[in-house]
Design an enzyme around this catalytic site. Structure first.
Site, PDB file in Angstrom:
ATOM      1  N   GLU A   1      94.850  79.104  65.136  1.00 15.84           N
ATOM      2  CA  GLU A   1      94.007  77.951  64.828  1.00 15.84           C
ATOM      3  C   GLU A   1      93.394  78.136  63.439  1.00 15.84           C
ATOM      4  OE1 GLU A   1      93.188  74.852  66.133  1.00 15.84           O
ATOM      5  OE2 GLU A   1      92.012  74.841  64.309  1.00 15.84           O
TER       6      GLU A   1
ATOM      7  N   ASP B   1      96.427  80.229  59.118  1.00 17.96           N
ATOM      8  CA  ASP B   1      97.305  79.094  58.858  1.00 17.96           C
ATOM      9  C   ASP B   1      98.597  79.361  59.646  1.00 17.96           C
ATOM     10  OD1 ASP B   1      98.222  76.772  57.504  1.00 17.96           O
ATOM     11  OD2 ASP B   1      99.321  78.044  56.100  1.00 17.96           O
TER      12      ASP B   1
ATOM     13  N   ASP C   1      98.857  67.680  64.162  1.00 15.52           N
ATOM     14  CA  ASP C   1      98.484  66.531  63.335  1.00 15.52           C
ATOM     15  C   ASP C   1      99.769  65.837  62.865  1.00 15.52           C
ATOM     16  OD1 ASP C   1      95.787  67.261  63.578  1.00 15.52           O
ATOM     17  OD2 ASP C   1      95.968  68.693  61.930  1.00 15.52           O
TER      18      ASP C   1
ATOM     19  N   LYS D   1     100.882  59.111  57.097  1.00 13.27           N
ATOM     20  CA  LYS D   1     101.134  58.474  55.804  1.00 13.27           C
ATOM     21  C   LYS D   1     102.279  59.179  55.072  1.00 13.27           C
ATOM     22  CE  LYS D   1      96.529  56.712  55.047  1.00 13.27           C
ATOM     23  NZ  LYS D   1      95.216  57.035  54.525  1.00 13.27           N
TER      24      LYS D   1
ATOM     25  N   PHE E   1      93.222  67.346  73.557  1.00 10.45           N
ATOM     26  CA  PHE E   1      93.622  66.084  72.933  1.00 10.45           C
ATOM     27  C   PHE E   1      94.419  65.220  73.909  1.00 10.45           C
ATOM     28  CE2 PHE E   1      92.549  65.697  68.416  1.00 10.45           C
ATOM     29  CZ  PHE E   1      91.867  66.895  68.242  1.00 10.45           C
ATOM     30  N   GLU E   2      95.227  65.867  74.728  1.00 11.57           N
ATOM     31  CA  GLU E   2      96.029  65.106  75.691  1.00 11.57           C
ATOM     32  C   GLU E   2      95.136  64.324  76.654  1.00 11.57           C
ATOM     33  OE1 GLU E   2      98.627  67.735  77.799  1.00 11.57           O
ATOM     34  OE2 GLU E   2      99.979  66.105  78.368  1.00 11.57           O
TER      35      GLU E   2
HETATM   36  C1  LIG Z   1      95.278  67.437  66.983  1.00 14.34           C
HETATM   37  S1  LIG Z   1      94.651  69.010  67.246  1.00 14.34           S
HETATM   38  C2  LIG Z   1      95.420  69.544  68.767  1.00 14.34           C
HETATM   39  C3  LIG Z   1      94.726  70.718  69.383  1.00 14.34           C
HETATM   40  C4  LIG Z   1      95.333  71.197  70.714  1.00 14.34           C
HETATM   41  N1  LIG Z   1      96.710  71.638  70.571  1.00 14.34           N
HETATM   42  C5  LIG Z   1      95.234  70.105  71.734  1.00 14.34           C
HETATM   43  O1  LIG Z   1      96.276  69.502  72.051  1.00 14.34           O
HETATM   44  O2  LIG Z   1      94.127  69.859  72.225  1.00 14.34           O
HETATM   45  C6  LIG Z   1      95.492  69.968  66.038  1.00 14.34           C
HETATM   46  C7  LIG Z   1      94.909  71.357  65.878  1.00 14.34           C
HETATM   47  O3  LIG Z   1      95.720  72.100  64.975  1.00 14.34           O
HETATM   48  C8  LIG Z   1      94.881  72.775  64.059  1.00 14.34           C
HETATM   49  N2  LIG Z   1      95.681  72.960  62.855  1.00 14.34           N
HETATM   50  C9  LIG Z   1      96.089  72.027  61.990  1.00 14.34           C
HETATM   51  N3  LIG Z   1      96.814  72.574  60.998  1.00 14.34           N
HETATM   52  C10 LIG Z   1      96.860  73.912  61.261  1.00 14.34           C
HETATM   53  C11 LIG Z   1      97.438  75.023  60.595  1.00 14.34           C
HETATM   54  N4  LIG Z   1      98.124  74.876  59.469  1.00 14.34           N
HETATM   55  N5  LIG Z   1      97.286  76.239  61.146  1.00 14.34           N
HETATM   56  C12 LIG Z   1      96.578  76.405  62.289  1.00 14.34           C
HETATM   57  N6  LIG Z   1      95.992  75.385  62.957  1.00 14.34           N
HETATM   58  C13 LIG Z   1      96.137  74.156  62.444  1.00 14.34           C
HETATM   59  C14 LIG Z   1      93.699  71.857  63.881  1.00 14.34           C
HETATM   60  O4  LIG Z   1      92.565  72.520  63.372  1.00 14.34           O
HETATM   61  C15 LIG Z   1      93.508  71.350  65.295  1.00 14.34           C
HETATM   62  O5  LIG Z   1      92.667  72.202  66.038  1.00 14.34           O
END
Ligand SMILES: C[S@@+](CC[C@H](N)C(=O)[O-])C[C@H]1O[C@@H](n2cnc3c(N)ncnc32)[C@H](O)[C@@H]1O
Length: 210
Positions: free
Chosen positions: A70, A97, A120, A124, A191-192
């Protein structure tokens, strides 16, 4: 019941900091093997968010180990805190990352399942380069999974689902596997729950490394 000191120690242990950032880790450097669990399969949740999926899965599978990746420290800390509160010793969160960890840090052939849940979608066009599922990422995921290791993917975003699954299929190194409803226990993510509450359709796909 843990004392505050014990809770603090367990919480720190659940927030994983690798011993090095510039070499590939061995599985035993992430979770120490024990006599009862000498070679527990490792599962990785990419972008684990607040971690309810990861924690529920870890609670259901004490015979396996679970690592959440995360980028946000606050979220990684929350996962570690909850793991400690729930007494789970088979789950850790790492603030990192995720493409870096997948490419450079995690043990090659050492991961049994990778979960990519509601990444994510970067809808766009000018942000398309930020979308996680790209050919290079597929190759990196494939390197971590042993043959037959699985990559599970869910999203609420129809266009991203089509694009990402086309990239994974197009890589030629994964075989698509059926994932019927209720095939195996698979907790909902934070999120789901939110998207289901808003009546959105969830799409999912499951691939095995060839
Ligand atoms: C839309 S949320 C989904 C979280 C979780 N998987 C859920 O379904 O509840 C996307 C997560 O990915 C993390 N994230 C985005 N880009 C990332 C990256 N490059 N490395 C690690 N985490 C990342 C965000 O901080 C966020 O917590």
């Amino acid at each position: 019941m843990l004392t505050p000191d014990e809770l603090q120690r367990v919480r720190a242990a659940c927030l994983y900091e690798p011993p090095a950032y510039f070499r590939t880790l061995q599985k035993h450097e992430i979770f120490t093997p024990t006599a009862e669990r000498p070679d527990a399969p490792l599962e990785v949740d990419v972008g684990c968010g607040d971690g309810s999926f990861l924690l529920d899965l870890a609670a259901a599978h004490p015979e396996r180990d679970f690592l959440g990746l995360e980028k946000l420290l606050g979220r990684a800390r929350k996962v570690a805190r909850q793991a400690a509160r729930r007494g789970l010793t088979n789950v850790k969160a790492m603030q990192i990352d995720s493409p870096y960890a997948v490419r450079h840090l995690l043990p090659r052939g050492g991961v049994a399942r990778i979960h990519l849940l509601f990444p994510d979608p970067w809808p766009k066009a000018k942000h398309a380069k930020n979308r996680l599922v790209q050919p290079d990422f597929c190759r990196d995921v494939h390197r971590l999974l042993g043959r037959g290791g699985e990559w599970l993917f869910k999203t609420d975003h129809a266009e991203y689902f089509d694009e990402a699954t086309a990239v994974i299929r197009g890589s030629g190194i994964f075989r698509e596997v059926d994932w019927p409803e209720g095939a195996f226990a698979y907790p909902l993510t934070d999120f789901e729950r939110q998207w289901l509450g808003e009546g959105k359709t969830i799409r999912r796909a499951r691939f095995a490394a060839e």
